[in-house]
Design an enzyme around this catalytic site. Structure first.
Site, PDB file in Angstrom:
ATOM      1  N   CYS A  75       0.748  -1.067  -0.006  1.00  0.00           N
ATOM      2  CA  CYS A  75       0.302   0.297  -0.095  1.00  0.00           C
ATOM      3  C   CYS A  75       0.648   1.346   0.180  1.00  0.00           C
ATOM      4  O   CYS A  75       1.809   1.404   0.421  1.00  0.00           O
ATOM      5  CB  CYS A  75      -1.286   0.008   1.143  1.00  0.00           C
ATOM      6  SG  CYS A  75      -1.574   1.637   1.470  1.00  0.00           S
ATOM      7  N   ASP A 133      -0.259  -6.243  -0.416  1.00  0.00           N
ATOM      8  CA  ASP A 133      -0.477  -6.670  -1.681  1.00  0.00           C
ATOM      9  C   ASP A 133      -0.465  -7.673  -1.618  1.00  0.00           C
ATOM     10  O   ASP A 133       0.620  -7.748  -2.507  1.00  0.00           O
ATOM     11  CB  ASP A 133      -2.066  -5.185  -2.139  1.00  0.00           C
ATOM     12  CG  ASP A 133      -2.084  -4.433  -1.214  1.00  0.00           C
ATOM     13  OD1 ASP A 133      -2.611  -4.504  -0.270  1.00  0.00           O
ATOM     14  OD2 ASP A 133      -1.780  -2.610  -1.110  1.00  0.00           O
TER      15      ASP A 133
END
Length: 291
Positions: A189, A196
């Site tokens: 992120c 992620d």
């Protein structure tokens, strides 16, 4: 405080009432300028598909209605919506009473979400509310070769975990077409630096093609990159476009859901190469292992 970090990385109380003001738009240009994407409409077509798995509201008599909300909007919109702000916004509708019955409630819910998002993103939003799993498992990515399943790949050395286009090498053979994928996609992120996870699908036809092992090494090099999902997709697309000058190029990133939402951007040099079912708002596609 930057636009991007208005909600991300902040302690924000969940709104208990309908709260469209919590939505945060992020200009796409903030990242595109870094990668010399000044005229995106000349470089690619595309869309961003979002699945919100915690969508719901109440009918007038208080009956909860729950389902999956699918949102699709084009890559040429001026902004994306920041994902945590969307999560908070959708949660603000969880206890909101909409409609005398379930069908009218769903209609009002979709009209509300579309109107609010279209206002901040300045583009058309397609949205569908699903209360049941699809009978047919639609899937766009048949016949893609899994890069990490290549023979001998375990003997390859992986040392770079920050994005490095120099890792991309050409195959010794000439012109051709490949469809490859990897479930080793990981980035972070942009604001919180939380990981992620996802899968990436690449379709490329060119006079000079990337070597499979080098392409996997490049994908692995995204591991410590701090970008939003849409930005990772466009960055990868731009690197491949600049290096291999393809006739066909399509890149799709199918990310694992976080906070009840997954984000699945797709970019291609021609609309016909975009995944057909993923971009169709009325279709729920088969979830991948990592979704």
């Amino acid at each position: 405080m930057s636009i991007e970090s208005k909600v991300l990385g902040q302690q924000v109380a969940y709104p208990t009432d309908y709260c469209p003001s919590i939505l945060v738009p992020v200009p796409r240009s903030l990242n595109r300028e870094i990668y010399d994407i000044h005229t995106p409409e000349e470089l690619f077509r595309g869309f961003d598909t979002w699945h919100a798995y915690e969508a719901g509201f109440l009918t007038r008599n208080g009956l909860p209605v729950c389902g999956v909300l699918k949102l699709v909007y084009p890559a040429n919109s001026p902004c994306i919506v920041e994902s945590k702000s969307l999560k908070l916004y959708l949660n603000s509708l969880n206890m909101t009473r909409l409609g005398e019955d379930i069908p009218s409630g769903i209609e009002t819910y979709l009209q509300t979400v579309k109107s609010d998002l279209e206002q901040i993103l300045q583009t058309r939003i397609e949205a569908t509310f699903f209360r049941q799993a699809p009978e047919k498992p639609y899937f766009d990515f048949q016949d893609y070769m899994l890069l990490e399943a290549m023979p001998g790949i375990e003997q390859a050395t992986f040392t770079e975990y920050s994005e490095n286009p120099a890792l991309l090498e050409s195959r010794t053979t000439g012109r051709g077409e490949i469809k490859v994928c990897s479930h080793l996609l990981r980035s972070n992120c942009k604001i919180t630096k939380q990981p992620d996870w996802g899968s990436i699908y690449i379709h490329i036809q060119a006079d000079c093609l990337p070597d499979h092992a080098s392409l996997l090494k490049y994908i692995v090099s995204l591991r410590n990159e701090n970008h939003f999902h849409e930005e990772i997709c466009e960055m990868t697309y731009k690197r491949l476009w600049d290096l291999f000058h393809p006739e066909i190029l399509a890149v799709s990133c199918i990310y694992t859901r976080r906070g009840g939402i997954d984000i699945c951007p797709s970019r291609a040099n021609q609309a016909e190469y975009l995944p057909e079912h993923l971009q169709a708002p009325e279709i729920l596609t088969r979830k991948l292992l990592r979704q």
